[in-house]
Motif scaffolding. Structure first.
Motif, PDB file in Angstrom:
ATOM      1  N   UNK A  43      34.411 -66.887 -50.446  1.00 42.02           N
ATOM      2  CA  UNK A  43      35.825 -67.036 -50.107  1.00 42.02           C
ATOM      3  C   UNK A  43      36.672 -65.904 -50.660  1.00 42.02           C
ATOM      4  N   UNK A  44      36.397 -65.477 -51.897  1.00 42.87           N
ATOM      5  CA  UNK A  44      37.161 -64.376 -52.497  1.00 42.87           C
ATOM      6  C   UNK A  44      36.886 -63.057 -51.795  1.00 42.87           C
ATOM      7  N   UNK A  45      35.622 -62.804 -51.487  1.00 44.33           N
ATOM      8  CA  UNK A  45      35.286 -61.551 -50.806  1.00 44.33           C
ATOM      9  C   UNK A  45      35.887 -61.512 -49.400  1.00 44.33           C
ATOM     10  N   UNK A  46      35.946 -62.668 -48.759  1.00 50.89           N
ATOM     11  CA  UNK A  46      36.471 -62.722 -47.402  1.00 50.89           C
ATOM     12  C   UNK A  46      37.989 -62.577 -47.377  1.00 50.89           C
ATOM     13  N   UNK A  47      38.685 -63.432 -48.111  1.00 51.60           N
ATOM     14  CA  UNK A  47      40.120 -63.564 -47.940  1.00 51.60           C
ATOM     15  C   UNK A  47      40.944 -63.026 -49.105  1.00 51.60           C
ATOM     16  N   UNK A  48      40.275 -62.539 -50.131  1.00 48.43           N
ATOM     17  CA  UNK A  48      41.015 -61.878 -51.195  1.00 48.43           C
ATOM     18  C   UNK A  48      40.852 -62.509 -52.559  1.00 48.43           C
ATOM     19  N   UNK A  49      40.944 -61.686 -53.588  1.00 45.64           N
ATOM     20  CA  UNK A  49      40.867 -62.142 -54.970  1.00 45.64           C
ATOM     21  C   UNK A  49      41.909 -61.383 -55.790  1.00 45.64           C
ATOM     22  N   UNK A  50      42.289 -61.975 -56.885  1.00 48.78           N
ATOM     23  CA  UNK A  50      43.287 -61.336 -57.751  1.00 48.78           C
ATOM     24  C   UNK A  50      42.662 -60.155 -58.469  1.00 48.78           C
ATOM     25  N   UNK A  51      43.324 -59.022 -58.399  1.00 49.24           N
ATOM     26  CA  UNK A  51      42.852 -57.805 -59.061  1.00 49.24           C
ATOM     27  C   UNK A  51      44.038 -57.132 -59.742  1.00 49.24           C
ATOM     28  N   UNK A  52      43.895 -56.908 -61.033  1.00 53.20           N
ATOM     29  CA  UNK A  52      44.969 -56.231 -61.760  1.00 53.20           C
ATOM     30  C   UNK A  52      45.149 -54.809 -61.264  1.00 53.20           C
ATOM     31  N   UNK A  53      44.044 -54.170 -60.869  1.00 48.15           N
ATOM     32  CA  UNK A  53      44.126 -52.809 -60.344  1.00 48.15           C
ATOM     33  C   UNK A  53      44.917 -52.784 -59.037  1.00 48.15           C
ATOM     34  N   UNK A  54      44.648 -53.759 -58.165  1.00 49.49           N
ATOM     35  CA  UNK A  54      45.374 -53.828 -56.887  1.00 49.49           C
ATOM     36  C   UNK A  54      46.861 -54.050 -57.145  1.00 49.49           C
ATOM     37  N   UNK A  55      47.179 -54.941 -58.066  1.00 46.19           N
ATOM     38  CA  UNK A  55      48.581 -55.184 -58.379  1.00 46.19           C
ATOM     39  C   UNK A  55      49.252 -53.926 -58.927  1.00 46.19           C
ATOM     40  N   UNK A  56      48.523 -53.187 -59.755  1.00 43.20           N
ATOM     41  CA  UNK A  56      49.062 -51.951 -60.331  1.00 43.20           C
ATOM     42  C   UNK A  56      49.325 -50.907 -59.232  1.00 43.20           C
ATOM     43  N   UNK A  57      48.351 -50.736 -58.350  1.00 43.49           N
ATOM     44  CA  UNK A  57      48.500 -49.744 -57.280  1.00 43.49           C
ATOM     45  C   UNK A  57      49.629 -50.127 -56.324  1.00 43.49           C
ATOM     46  N   UNK A  58      49.737 -51.407 -56.003  1.00 42.87           N
ATOM     47  CA  UNK A  58      50.795 -51.839 -55.093  1.00 42.87           C
ATOM     48  C   UNK A  58      52.178 -51.659 -55.714  1.00 42.87           C
ATOM     49  N   UNK A  59      52.222 -51.716 -57.044  1.00 36.48           N
ATOM     50  CA  UNK A  59      53.507 -51.574 -57.719  1.00 36.48           C
ATOM     51  C   UNK A  59      53.923 -50.119 -57.848  1.00 36.48           C
ATOM     52  N   UNK A  60      52.975 -49.253 -58.240  1.00 34.86           N
ATOM     53  CA  UNK A  60      53.332 -47.864 -58.528  1.00 34.86           C
ATOM     54  C   UNK A  60      52.923 -46.887 -57.422  1.00 34.86           C
ATOM     55  N   UNK A  61      51.978 -47.286 -56.586  1.00 31.83           N
ATOM     56  CA  UNK A  61      51.569 -46.428 -55.460  1.00 31.83           C
ATOM     57  C   UNK A  61      51.531 -47.263 -54.183  1.00 31.83           C
ATOM     58  N   UNK A  62      52.714 -47.701 -53.721  1.00 34.95           N
ATOM     59  CA  UNK A  62      52.758 -48.544 -52.512  1.00 34.95           C
ATOM     60  C   UNK A  62      52.193 -47.819 -51.296  1.00 34.95           C
ATOM     61  N   UNK A  63      51.703 -48.602 -50.345  1.00 43.99           N
ATOM     62  CA  UNK A  63      51.119 -48.099 -49.082  1.00 43.99           C
ATOM     63  C   UNK A  63      49.777 -47.397 -49.277  1.00 43.99           C
ATOM     64  N   UNK A  64      49.246 -47.434 -50.493  1.00 47.40           N
ATOM     65  CA  UNK A  64      47.941 -46.819 -50.709  1.00 47.40           C
ATOM     66  C   UNK A  64      46.822 -47.736 -50.235  1.00 47.40           C
ATOM     67  N   UNK A  65      47.066 -49.044 -50.316  1.00 52.28           N
ATOM     68  CA  UNK A  65      46.072 -50.024 -49.905  1.00 52.28           C
ATOM     69  C   UNK A  65      46.552 -50.765 -48.664  1.00 52.28           C
ATOM     70  N   UNK A  66      45.628 -51.250 -47.843  1.00 48.02           N
ATOM     71  CA  UNK A  66      46.012 -51.965 -46.625  1.00 48.02           C
ATOM     72  C   UNK A  66      46.660 -53.315 -46.891  1.00 48.02           C
ATOM     73  N   UNK A  67      46.360 -53.913 -48.042  1.00 51.58           N
ATOM     74  CA  UNK A  67      46.896 -55.225 -48.350  1.00 51.58           C
ATOM     75  C   UNK A  67      47.848 -55.136 -49.539  1.00 51.58           C
ATOM     76  N   UNK A  68      48.960 -55.856 -49.448  1.00 46.31           N
ATOM     77  CA  UNK A  68      49.937 -55.861 -50.545  1.00 46.31           C
ATOM     78  C   UNK A  68      49.715 -57.047 -51.477  1.00 46.31           C
TER      79      UNK A  68
END
Length: 512
Positions: free
Chosen positions: A176-201
């Motif tokens: 379920x996590x691999x399919x629909x998403x899991x919490x990642x501190x790295x993803x949160x960091x990138x979305x905060x300081x480098x927006x639009x770098x990842x396909x998912x916010x």
């Protein structure tokens, strides 16, 4: 009685001629009537409830089956050993599609957005969404390849960042996590300081952007002006061509949206459709005829050249930079991530790809892509779209997470989207497009056959009556002749004009 038989024979002949005429007319007019009905029921028109509802809401059940490649030896891979994988699944999801924001235009086109939602089906799955799987970490290993040309010091800094956020080269998460998403501190960091770098916010998952999403704004032809264009894509997101690829031919948006096709298909036809997920148009070719529940079909399959590289198949040069044949580089439309699409288990791919990974066993029956089409209407009866997601990874100096990984195109998962006509839809389809045309076809031949039989019977009766009439007319003449003959033969011998006593002897004696 003879007169009555004459009328009967004339009636047989008239009925027979009319039946032959009716059957002959059906031979020529029947196909025209059927084709006309097909056209009327194929045009995208809200006034036609059956065809419009089928196009709008897709009453056919669709399922997505996902198979993960569980990594068995992650630590050995980091030491440069060959990856060993084990297929897990299927994890089956019911796919619900619905078109919204439908707008018809004066130029015989219609625009819409199709929204898709996925619902897990435990009863159809082998396992549960809570199953734990180990796969390569796309965030880390993908970023290492993308950023390999940065200065060494920058690469070291990024590698240190991965360690801070506890991101390693491999992920061990639930399905379920691999399919629909899991919490990642790295993803949160990138979305905060480098927006639009990842396909998912939000959460990061392989199919996170698929669920509760739409495939873009499609504008397709309704077929009102030309039935040959029905369902064909006029534009996607306002574009008539793409910009992902290197040549105009590769950037063309060809075919339909991948759900329905124009009618009157032949064995020389091809099945073209545009796939937003593959970022390109795909084309299937005719393989063989078949039958499904009494309905005739044509099977179309992916040619071996579909994912061939530009060396083996020059028309595919526009999709490069390429690696081995059997891989489609979709990095240009996937945030430059080193992601490749292929057939499952590298089916129809360069055999060398199988040498780099242990645990793959390709076969056409299990991994081939096909669509079964009813050629008269262009309606798919059975669909199986199978694709595999792969990550290109290798050791990158400065990224300690990559260790001594050997250069490899690593399979992560493959999925199959399948559906087939069943239930009331199949019954209606079979009745309108198989039984009724079949009845009409047999009626024309039965009518001709009965007409010929009636005509022959009528002619035979007519000649029999005529012959009987001729005999009846000739009988009195023969009877009178026979009677006169008989009367002449029985006339009395003494019936003469001279009496017996008055006869003169032939020899008279002269007396003296």
């Amino acid at each position: 009685m003879a007169v009555n038989k004459s009328k009967i024979s004339a009636g047989f002949i008239v009925v027979g001629v009319l039946a032959v005429f009716f059957g002959t007319v059906l031979v020529f007019v029947g196909p025209i009537i059927i084709d006309d009905q097909v056209v009327k029921n194929t045009i995208i028109d809200p006034k036609n409830n059956l065809s419009y509802t089928m196009w709008k809401d897709l009453p056919v059940p669709f399922f997505m089956s996902v198979y993960f490649f569980h990594v068995l030896n992650p630590q050995e891979i980091l030491k440069g050993e060959k990856p060993m994988v084990e297929q897990r699944g299927p994890y089956v999801y019911r796919k619900q599609c619905q078109k919204e924001n439908i707008t018809f235009h004066p130029n015989s086109t219609v625009s819409y957005r199709e929204y898709r939602r996925y619902f897990f089906e435990p009863s159809m799955s082998v396992g549960n969404e809570s199953d734990v799987i180990t796969i390569p970490n796309m965030l880390v290993l993908g970023a290492a390849v993308i950023l390999k040309d940065l200065p060494f010091s920058v690469r070291m800094l990024i590698s240190s960042t991965f360690k801070v956020f506890k991101e390693g080269p491999f992920l061990t998460k639930t399905v379920g996590e691999l399919m629909w998403g899991y919490d990642s501190k790295l993803v949160n960091f990138l979305n905060k300081y480098l927006p639009d770098m990842l396909p998912s916010t939000g959460k990061f998952g392989i199919f996170a952007e698929f669920n509760n999403s739409n495939t873009g704004l499609f504008t397709i032809h309704t077929g009102r002006d030309d039935i040959k264009n029905v369902h064909k894509v006029d534009s996607w997101n306002g574009l008539t061509e793409l910009s992902y690829w290197r040549t105009p031919q590769s950037n063309m948006i060809n075919g339909t949206a991948g759900q329905l096709w124009p009618p009157f298909m032949t064995k020389e036809s091809t099945l073209s459709f545009y796939s937003p997920d593959a970022c390109r148009s795909l084309e299937l070719v005719y393989q063989r005829p078949g039958v499904m529940n009494g309905i005739p079909l044509y099977r179309f399959v992916a040619p071996k050249t579909m994912f061939a590289n530009g060396i083996d198949y020059p028309p595919n040069e526009g999709f490069c930079p390429c690696r081995q044949s059997g891989l489609l580089n979709v990095s240009s439309c996937r945030y430059n991530s080193p992601v490749f699409i292929s057939h499952p288990h590298f089916f129809n791919a360069d055999p060398v790809l199988l040498d780099y990974v242990l645990g793959l066993h390709p076969s056409e029956e299990e991994h081939g892509l096909f669509i079964d089409i009813h050629p008269l209407t262009g309606v798919p009866l059975n669909v199986s779209i199978r694709l595999q997601l792969n990550l290109y990874m290798k050791s990158i100096l400065g990224f300690t997470e990559t260790g001594k990984i050997s250069e490899v195109v690593m399979p992560m998962l493959w999925f199959e989207e399948n559906g087939y006509i069943d239930g009331p839809v199949l019954t209606t389809f079979h009745t309108n497009l198989v039984i009724l045309p079949g009845v009409m076809k047999y009626m024309q031949y039965i009518s001709i056959a009965l007409g010929l039989v009636n005509t022959v019977v009528g002619i035979l009766v007519y000649y029999k009556v005529k012959r009987s009439s001729n005999r009846a007319a000739a009988s009195p003449f023969f009877e009178n002749s026979w009677r006169k003959t008989c009367e002449g033969d029985t006339l009395p011998r003494g019936n003469t004009s001279t009496s017996t006593g008055e006869r003169t002897p032939l020899l008279q004696v002269k007396q003296h």
